[in-house]
Write a protein that holds these residues in place. Structure first.
Motif, PDB file in Angstrom:
ATOM      1  N   MET A   1       0.788  -1.363   0.085  1.00 41.25           N
ATOM      2  CA  MET A   1      -0.081   0.162  -0.098  1.00 41.25           C
ATOM      3  C   MET A   1       0.891   1.526  -0.017  1.00 41.25           C
ATOM      4  SD  MET A   1      -3.349  -0.664   2.536  1.00 41.25           S
ATOM      5  CE  MET A   1      -4.582  -1.471   1.925  1.00 41.25           C
ATOM      6  N   ALA A   2       1.902   1.257   0.783  1.00 42.09           N
ATOM      7  CA  ALA A   2       2.687   2.438   0.908  1.00 42.09           C
ATOM      8  C   ALA A   2       3.348   2.612  -0.500  1.00 42.09           C
ATOM      9  CB  ALA A   2       3.808   2.409   2.206  1.00 42.09           C
ATOM     10  N   TYR A   3       4.051   1.548  -1.060  1.00 38.54           N
ATOM     11  CA  TYR A   3       4.632   1.651  -2.237  1.00 38.54           C
ATOM     12  C   TYR A   3       3.685   2.096  -3.281  1.00 38.54           C
ATOM     13  CZ  TYR A   3       6.339   0.455  -6.868  1.00 38.54           C
ATOM     14  OH  TYR A   3       6.821   0.403  -8.118  1.00 38.54           O
ATOM     15  N   HIS A   4       2.575   1.836  -3.521  1.00 37.22           N
ATOM     16  CA  HIS A   4       1.614   2.084  -4.425  1.00 37.22           C
ATOM     17  C   HIS A   4       1.249   3.763  -4.361  1.00 37.22           C
ATOM     18  CE1 HIS A   4       1.552  -2.268  -5.575  1.00 37.22           C
ATOM     19  NE2 HIS A   4       0.969  -1.741  -6.594  1.00 37.22           N
ATOM     20  N   LEU A   5       1.097   3.952  -3.080  1.00 36.80           N
ATOM     21  CA  LEU A   5       0.630   5.390  -2.751  1.00 36.80           C
ATOM     22  C   LEU A   5       1.822   6.384  -3.238  1.00 36.80           C
ATOM     23  CD1 LEU A   5      -1.505   7.387  -2.116  1.00 36.80           C
ATOM     24  CD2 LEU A   5      -1.461   6.812   0.306  1.00 36.80           C
ATOM     25  N   VAL A   6       2.919   6.052  -2.798  1.00 33.55           N
ATOM     26  CA  VAL A   6       4.149   7.138  -3.164  1.00 33.55           C
ATOM     27  C   VAL A   6       4.350   6.941  -4.637  1.00 33.55           C
ATOM     28  CG1 VAL A   6       6.649   7.088  -2.901  1.00 33.55           C
ATOM     29  CG2 VAL A   6       5.053   6.770  -0.833  1.00 33.55           C
ATOM     30  N   TYR A   7       4.240   5.812  -5.171  1.00 30.72           N
ATOM     31  CA  TYR A   7       4.217   5.596  -6.526  1.00 30.72           C
ATOM     32  C   TYR A   7       3.403   6.598  -7.437  1.00 30.72           C
ATOM     33  CZ  TYR A   7       3.934   3.644 -11.383  1.00 30.72           C
ATOM     34  OH  TYR A   7       4.147   3.610 -12.611  1.00 30.72           O
ATOM     35  N   THR A   8       2.272   6.617  -6.756  1.00 37.51           N
ATOM     36  CA  THR A   8       1.215   7.526  -7.619  1.00 37.51           C
ATOM     37  C   THR A   8       1.481   8.768  -7.386  1.00 37.51           C
ATOM     38  OG1 THR A   8      -0.785   5.850  -7.059  1.00 37.51           O
ATOM     39  CG2 THR A   8      -1.415   8.236  -7.252  1.00 37.51           C
ATOM     40  N   ASN A   9       1.915   9.310  -6.109  1.00 37.27           N
ATOM     41  CA  ASN A   9       2.428  10.670  -5.660  1.00 37.27           C
ATOM     42  C   ASN A   9       3.506  11.191  -6.796  1.00 37.27           C
ATOM     43  OD1 ASN A   9       1.955  10.621  -2.342  1.00 37.27           O
ATOM     44  ND2 ASN A   9       0.334  10.854  -3.778  1.00 37.27           N
ATOM     45  N   LYS A  10       4.316  10.276  -7.164  1.00 36.38           N
ATOM     46  CA  LYS A  10       5.524  10.619  -8.070  1.00 36.38           C
ATOM     47  C   LYS A  10       5.118  10.801  -9.468  1.00 36.38           C
ATOM     48  CE  LYS A  10       9.335   8.272  -5.479  1.00 36.38           C
ATOM     49  NZ  LYS A  10      10.366   7.038  -5.507  1.00 36.38           N
ATOM     50  N   ILE A  11       4.201   9.896  -9.925  1.00 30.87           N
ATOM     51  CA  ILE A  11       3.639  10.035 -11.090  1.00 30.87           C
ATOM     52  C   ILE A  11       2.768  11.474 -11.231  1.00 30.87           C
ATOM     53  CG2 ILE A  11       2.206   9.141 -13.147  1.00 30.87           C
ATOM     54  CD1 ILE A  11       4.718   7.618 -12.472  1.00 30.87           C
ATOM     55  N   ASP A  12       2.009  11.623 -10.282  1.00 24.29           N
ATOM     56  CA  ASP A  12       1.317  12.830 -10.164  1.00 24.29           C
ATOM     57  C   ASP A  12       2.274  14.156 -10.359  1.00 24.29           C
ATOM     58  OD1 ASP A  12      -1.263  11.581 -10.324  1.00 24.29           O
ATOM     59  OD2 ASP A  12      -1.551  11.755  -8.209  1.00 24.29           O
ATOM     60  N   ASN A  13       3.017  13.918  -9.419  1.00 23.57           N
ATOM     61  CA  ASN A  13       3.933  15.029  -9.557  1.00 23.57           C
ATOM     62  C   ASN A  13       4.696  15.309 -10.692  1.00 23.57           C
ATOM     63  OD1 ASN A  13       6.021  17.021  -8.690  1.00 23.57           O
ATOM     64  ND2 ASN A  13       7.065  15.553  -7.073  1.00 23.57           N
ATOM     65  N   LYS A  14       5.195  14.258 -11.437  1.00 24.89           N
ATOM     66  CA  LYS A  14       5.951  14.257 -12.520  1.00 24.89           C
ATOM     67  C   LYS A  14       5.131  14.930 -13.822  1.00 24.89           C
ATOM     68  CE  LYS A  14       8.193  11.238 -16.051  1.00 24.89           C
ATOM     69  NZ  LYS A  14       8.503  10.086 -16.589  1.00 24.89           N
ATOM     70  N   GLU A  15       3.759  14.618 -13.784  1.00 20.68           N
ATOM     71  CA  GLU A  15       3.001  15.203 -14.895  1.00 20.68           C
ATOM     72  C   GLU A  15       2.354  16.509 -14.580  1.00 20.68           C
ATOM     73  OE1 GLU A  15       0.777  10.796 -16.397  1.00 20.68           O
ATOM     74  OE2 GLU A  15      -0.288  12.327 -15.452  1.00 20.68           O
ATOM     75  N   ILE A  16       2.489  17.011 -13.284  1.00 16.77           N
ATOM     76  CA  ILE A  16       2.039  18.140 -13.025  1.00 16.77           C
ATOM     77  C   ILE A  16       3.037  19.217 -13.449  1.00 16.77           C
ATOM     78  CG2 ILE A  16       1.866  19.672 -11.233  1.00 16.77           C
ATOM     79  CD1 ILE A  16      -0.027  17.445  -9.828  1.00 16.77           C
ATOM     80  N   ASN A  17       4.276  18.616 -13.170  1.00 13.17           N
ATOM     81  CA  ASN A  17       5.583  19.580 -13.494  1.00 13.17           C
ATOM     82  C   ASN A  17       5.742  19.650 -14.891  1.00 13.17           C
ATOM     83  OD1 ASN A  17       7.315  20.823 -11.112  1.00 13.17           O
ATOM     84  ND2 ASN A  17       6.706  18.817 -10.461  1.00 13.17           N
ATOM     85  N   GLN A  18       5.476  18.642 -15.705  1.00 13.98           N
ATOM     86  CA  GLN A  18       5.756  18.594 -17.350  1.00 13.98           C
ATOM     87  C   GLN A  18       4.743  19.526 -17.701  1.00 13.98           C
ATOM     88  OE1 GLN A  18       4.940  14.400 -17.793  1.00 13.98           O
ATOM     89  NE2 GLN A  18       6.921  14.463 -19.114  1.00 13.98           N
ATOM     90  N   ILE A  19       3.275  19.772 -17.231  1.00 15.36           N
ATOM     91  CA  ILE A  19       2.398  20.734 -17.481  1.00 15.36           C
ATOM     92  C   ILE A  19       2.793  22.103 -17.169  1.00 15.36           C
ATOM     93  CG2 ILE A  19       0.081  21.393 -17.176  1.00 15.36           C
ATOM     94  CD1 ILE A  19      -0.810  18.653 -16.711  1.00 15.36           C
ATOM     95  N   TYR A  20       3.321  22.217 -15.834  1.00 13.27           N
ATOM     96  CA  TYR A  20       3.680  23.507 -15.601  1.00 13.27           C
ATOM     97  C   TYR A  20       4.884  24.223 -16.253  1.00 13.27           C
ATOM     98  CZ  TYR A  20       5.464  27.258 -12.268  1.00 13.27           C
ATOM     99  OH  TYR A  20       5.833  28.224 -11.578  1.00 13.27           O
TER     100      TYR A  20
END
Length: 495
Positions: free
Chosen positions: A382-401
């Motif tokens: 659970m911890a791995y999948h949630l942290v992984y989700t955060n990393k992908i969200d962070n990456k895509e948001i920064n790409q858009i930014y």
């Protein structure tokens, strides 16, 4: 043997403490759920405890979402004093574990007392309580950083239960009702544990009683819980409780929905364990429980069987009561007590195996080892999948930014393509903690502002752009096709 247990008690308690923290350590990694983005950005915009204009109205302890005022007030008050519950989730989660361990200790101490040390293994007793209080479905509550207040509820419930079963007078009944009412104001679903443990304890204390005396004592446990629940329902009815899950469906539709949703619990356990692992483990434990009843004393068989049946039936059925009566969306955390059933049956076996049926202790030892390993795997995954989700969200948001930061954008709108991707992984598809930040209305702009440290305002998307996006079906981020800029406005097509 008893003296040896007493001498080793501190060591055995310490072992349980260490095991509890080993189960929970993966969940101490910093993470953000969709709710977390909303809470943390609300905290950043708050100026004082009297701020009533935040996106989450928690300024009044009488007002809450879904009738959980005390739990919500912990979040608000922590924010108001500058100690945000999301930013300081490590402190709150460790605090939750410590408070829960206190509940385990009190319950363990009381069970040893009422059984006159007939429980043959103190370590197995503590492991059973560990499986009850640190159950798999409650992991999501740690992920949402709200387990602290529910740990307090566990403590309230434990104190009320111990005092009610020790004293048979009106004062202690009122005391139990009051603390269970407070518990329901923290989280209705977790209140069921009072019934589950209460039935086992009262059943043990009255296992040799006449049937009418047995029924009376059981009735007292249900009466206290029923009054507490009615007070909570009355509280929700007369005070300005905002129910974000309110629906227009009939009671029959709600019951039908709940029954249908049970498949996800009993077959794949919301993908917390391997498919059917949960139900199979319960079946195996029940086989041993039936053997213990059959080989037990003749005069206790009926009462012992009723105790086991009542514990199972009420744990399952009452867990759904809040969902059926209020229309709350069924999620693991709403029925978290169901996953305490393996621990409850283990506790039953330890307390009721007075005839010392062979191999029960050995079986429970093996079961505890296997179940403990499963809990470790579940929390780690659970911890791995949630942290992984955060990393992908962070990456895509920064790409858009990076694409828009020099284009004078002030407003952002979000709309979806034809088939929205809610989850980043193949597991936990039906658990709220693992949804993408762009897939919910309360986390889309908040996550964008959090990762970019900006203050964009959210706007509605024109129908023409909504239609364009809804006819597409992307499976990854495409900056050219999914970003639509009109002057100072950005519209994002969420794949």
């Amino acid at each position: 043997m008893i003296q040896k247990l007493k001498e080793n008690k501190i060591v055995l308690y310490l072992i349980t403490v260490i095991l509890s923290f080993l189960v929970m350590i993966p969940l101490f990694r910093f993470h953000l759920t969709s709710d977390g983005y909303s809470h943390i950005m609300t905290f950043k915009s708050m100026n004082s405890i009297l701020n009533l204009n935040s996106s989450i109205n928690l300024a009044n302890p009488l007002i809450s979402f879904g009738g959980r005022p005390l739990s919500d007030f912990v979040i608000y008050f922590s924010n108001a004093i500058g100690f945000n519950i999301i930013e300081n989730q490590l402190f709150f989660n460790i605090g939750a574990v410590i408070i829960t361990l206190v509940s385990m200790y009190l319950m363990n101490k009381y069970i040893i007392k009422i059984t006159n040390n007939k429980v043959t293994s103190l370590l197995l007793l503590m492991m059973s309580l560990l499986f009850i209080f640190f159950n798999a479905f409650s992991f999501e509550l740690y992920l949402f950083s709200v387990m602290f207040s529910i740990a307090v509820q566990y403590l309230f419930m434990t104190i009320a239960l111990i005092n009610l079963s020790k004293k048979n007078n009106l004062m202690y009944i009122i005391f139990a009702v009051f603390f269970n009412f407070l518990g329901a104001c923290i989280y209705q679903g977790a209140s069921v544990l009072y019934l589950s443990l209460g039935i086992i304890i009262v059943g043990y204390l009255n296992r040799e009683s006449k049937f009418k005396d047995y029924v009376f004592e059981m009735f007292k446990i249900f009466l206290v819980f029923g009054i507490s629940l009615l007070l909570n329902i009355f509280y929700n009815a007369i005070l300005p409780i905002e129910n974000r899950y309110a629906t227009e469906t009939t009671l029959f539709d709600k019951i039908k929905y709940v029954l249908k949703a049970q498949l996800g619990i009993w077959s794949n356990t919301f993908e917390i364990f391997l498919k059917y692992t949960f139900i199979l483990s319960i079946i195996v434990l029940l086989i041993f429980a039936v053997i213990v009843i059959v080989k037990g004393k003749k005069k206790t068989k009926i009462n012992n069987f009723i105790t086991l049946f009542l514990m199972l039936f009420t744990t399952v059925s009452v867990s759904y009561l809040a969902i059926v009566t209020s229309g709350i969306i069924i999620v693991p955390r709403a029925i978290l007590i169901i996953s305490s059933i393996p621990g409850l049956i283990c506790l039953y076996l330890l307390m009721f195996n007075e005839e010392k049926v062979k191999y029960v202790k050995e079986f429970l030892t093996l079961y505890s080892i296997v179940f403990y390993i499963l809990l470790i795997e579940a929390s780690t995954s659970m911890a791995y999948h949630l942290v992984y989700t955060n990393k992908i969200d962070n990456k895509e948001i920064n790409q858009i930014y990076e694409e828009i930061k020099n284009k004078n954008i002030k407003y952002i709108g979000f709309t979806f393509d034809k088939y929205l991707t809610y989850n980043r992984s193949n597991r936990y598809q039906s658990m709220d903690a693992f949804v993408r930040s762009f897939s919910t209305a309360w986390s889309d702009i908040n996550s964008f502002n959090y990762y970019t440290n900006e203050n964009y305002e959210k706007i509605e998307v024109p129908m023409s752009i909504k239609n364009y996006c809804s006819n597409k079906n992307w499976d990854s981020l495409n900056l050219e096709e999914q970003l639509i800029i009109e002057n100072d406005r950005l519209y994002i097509c969420v794949y």
